[in-house]
Design a protein around this motif. Sequence first.
Motif, mmCIF file in Angstrom:
data_model
loop_
_atom_site.group_PDB
_atom_site.id
_atom_site.type_symbol
_atom_site.label_atom_id
_atom_site.label_comp_id
_atom_site.label_asym_id
_atom_site.label_seq_id
_atom_site.Cartn_x
_atom_site.Cartn_y
_atom_site.Cartn_z
ATOM 1 N N ARG A 1 0.789 3.703 0.170
ATOM 2 C CA ARG A 1 1.967 3.648 1.031
ATOM 3 C C ARG A 1 1.545 3.990 2.456
ATOM 4 O O ARG A 1 0.918 5.019 2.692
ATOM 5 C CB ARG A 1 3.016 4.634 0.536
ATOM 6 N N ARG A 2 1.878 3.124 3.411
ATOM 7 C CA ARG A 2 1.517 3.384 4.802
ATOM 8 C C ARG A 2 2.594 2.807 5.728
ATOM 9 O O ARG A 2 2.456 1.702 6.246
ATOM 10 C CB ARG A 2 0.136 2.823 5.140
ATOM 11 N N TYR B 1 9.499 -1.089 4.704
ATOM 12 C CA TYR B 1 8.700 -2.312 4.692
ATOM 13 C C TYR B 1 9.474 -3.557 5.119
ATOM 14 O O TYR B 1 8.942 -4.659 5.055
ATOM 15 C CB TYR B 1 8.085 -2.505 3.306
ATOM 16 N N HIS C 1 1.045 -0.761 -3.115
ATOM 17 C CA HIS C 1 2.084 -1.234 -2.198
ATOM 18 C C HIS C 1 1.719 -2.582 -1.573
ATOM 19 O O HIS C 1 2.258 -2.938 -0.511
ATOM 20 C CB HIS C 1 2.315 -0.198 -1.098
ATOM 21 N N GLN D 1 3.495 -4.401 1.552
ATOM 22 C CA GLN D 1 2.742 -4.573 2.785
ATOM 23 C C GLN D 1 2.740 -6.036 3.215
ATOM 24 O O GLN D 1 2.843 -6.351 4.410
ATOM 25 C CB GLN D 1 1.304 -4.084 2.593
ATOM 26 N N HIS E 1 6.015 -6.691 4.963
ATOM 27 C CA HIS E 1 5.956 -6.143 6.319
ATOM 28 C C HIS E 1 5.134 -7.050 7.231
ATOM 29 O O HIS E 1 5.538 -7.368 8.361
ATOM 30 C CB HIS E 1 5.344 -4.733 6.272
ATOM 31 N N ASP E 2 3.973 -7.486 6.746
ATOM 32 C CA ASP E 2 3.084 -8.308 7.574
ATOM 33 C C ASP E 2 3.719 -9.650 7.921
ATOM 34 O O ASP E 2 3.562 -10.154 9.036
ATOM 35 C CB ASP E 2 1.753 -8.528 6.851
ATOM 36 N N ASP F 1 -7.571 -8.385 5.683
ATOM 37 C CA ASP F 1 -6.262 -7.886 6.098
ATOM 38 C C ASP F 1 -6.281 -7.350 7.525
ATOM 39 O O ASP F 1 -5.272 -7.401 8.227
ATOM 40 C CB ASP F 1 -5.784 -6.785 5.142
#
Length: 693
Positions: free
Chosen positions: A77-78, A158, A421, A425, A428-429, A521
Amino acid sequence: MTSRLNEGLRTLLFNSLRAAFRITPMPERVRDRLRQSYLERFADTLPQGPRGKQGDATGERRARVRADVPAIGWLPRRPAALPSPLPATLVAFYLPQFHAIPENDAWWGAGFTEWRNVSRALPQFEGHVQPRLPGDLGFYDLRNPQVMRDQATLAREYGIGAFCFYYYWFGGKTLLEAPLQQWLGDESIDLPFCLCWANENWSRRWDGRADDILVGQQHSAEDDLAFIAHVAPYLRDRRYLRVDGRPLLLVYRPGLLPEPRATAARWRTWCRENGIGEIHIAYTQSFDRADPADYGFDAAVEFPPNLATPTNVTADQSLVNPGYRGQVLDWRELADDYRRRPLPEYRLFPGVNCGWDNEARRSGAGRTYLHAAPRRYRDWLRDTIERRLADRAASDRLVFVNAWNEWAEGAVLEPDARLGHAWLQATHDALMLSAAPGSAIVSTRPCLVIHAWYPDVLEEILEVLVSDGHRFRVIITTPPDKVAQIRAILDKRGIDAEIEAHENRGRDILPFLRVANRLLDEGTELVLKLHTKKSPHRQDGDAWRNQLIGHLLSPPRVDGIVRAYHDDPSLGVVAPEGHVQPLGYYWGANESNVRYLTARLGIGAPRVESDDFVSGSMFWARLEALRPVLDAHLDDWEFEAEAGQVDGTFAHAIERVFALAARDAGYGVRTAASVCGEPEPPASQPYPFARRG
């Protein structure tokens, strides 16, 4: 013999009917309805379809110890900033069946929740990722109010803009409503939501069909009014998702309503007369693609993977369960199909899907969509926002995601044990990239990735690197017990490099895949993969290594190779000349693993007579060209424990697949000599560093 003959006749009849159906001109909505009617009335006429291959005699490739180990591509998780405003509102379908209810206790056994289905699933063919187990949120119980708070927080972090809860109403009786009522009463949850009435029968097959009904629908004018009155508190809630200022109410299958126009009219009248005002009614295109006006509705919502026919790849799979009767389809074709679809004249909210596999609900007979991957989902979502919604007003920029937590159907954004995640992610991206098209960060500085098992050989490589002027970002992978020694060597030479400790497993290949996945990534474009190769089983191991490194890392070569990548966007892999060898050589112990890998990656089967590979596993690569390998998210357990093997391991097979994957992705494979305009060694010259076999 008779059963095979009957099956053959059934297949011939079905294929003939299907061919005639496909060439007969008719509107899409009519075709969808006829198809669904046929499936419901004449399901027994469907042929069994292709069968998988019996498993390889060398052993099944499946996890045998545990199923909750992170794979390549696992992400923690970030939380990170999101664009403001968001380029689209993402609405994720949400299944509330993760708590016990009396009805499920009676039908399936005491304490039943969807987790029982999830945990019982087993892999049916090699490379089949089952069971799929939850990550950070665990095997949650929705009766615990903190669970939905945590889900809402995670979704917001996210970029998920709303949940669309499936709502189960059966003639005045509701099922699985407690979590929704809990959400409604919890003002601390600020994530918007809407409802989708799952207006099918509840059947033992989990698909709403008319056989073995557990609780049925009771559609009537009175039921229409009772339903809208019951959901009114949700529609009035300040968090309820609105389109053009109107509460958005979805119906899963309007075709099952006796008079959908009349139903819609009753709902609208009731809402006007009871202080809600106008409502926005939509339906999911799960079984047909009618103009919503045909139903008296305002909009439609795409619902992939339904209403698509990707290639059936069941026959390519090697079975773990010899009795498997399921179906395996190519998820990539599903995504490409939906991405190409033009938006119709009526209001349609597009949909995307993050995978599908309902094996957990239909043991030994599930439908699995292979090759779904977070980056591929990201690309689909990004393309949907950037291209399909390019000309749409803000109020029309809704995208529905199937799904947030359909664990038993393999459509899950929530963190899982295997990839963490990664799906969130990717969401989000996609939003970040769509908010500023063309803004993707791409690092043109090449990255040198060295696997250092032999520290003395690393010093030799660093000597060449220093003579080149050290233009690389350098990452060195090594076992944990060698980190201090590697750091001392770097400090002595004053070289700034990142050191990553990796278990001694998969030789240089597994550590490289983990690093390459992260670099991709991060936006790194080019990598040079080297390792401290000694080949102690050979007398010419040093000569082999020195030739490989010299062809790839010498200063004049570096300039020419980087320039070639810049000039030719289709250049994928650059190999040391003299080390691109026919795949048919050294085939022996590697054939089984290579064939498994090509099926697992979804690339063409190896053509032993004409394909080749880069021997020695040192090469330059454009990371996009390695996407078929990286997007497979291989597992550590697939790599054998280290035992001094000289051939036939999973790592050796991946070495033979890199070039195949790059070509399958549309990229070229050339030698360092050819891109630098230098002569190649004679093609007839025998390869001195390994025997043919």
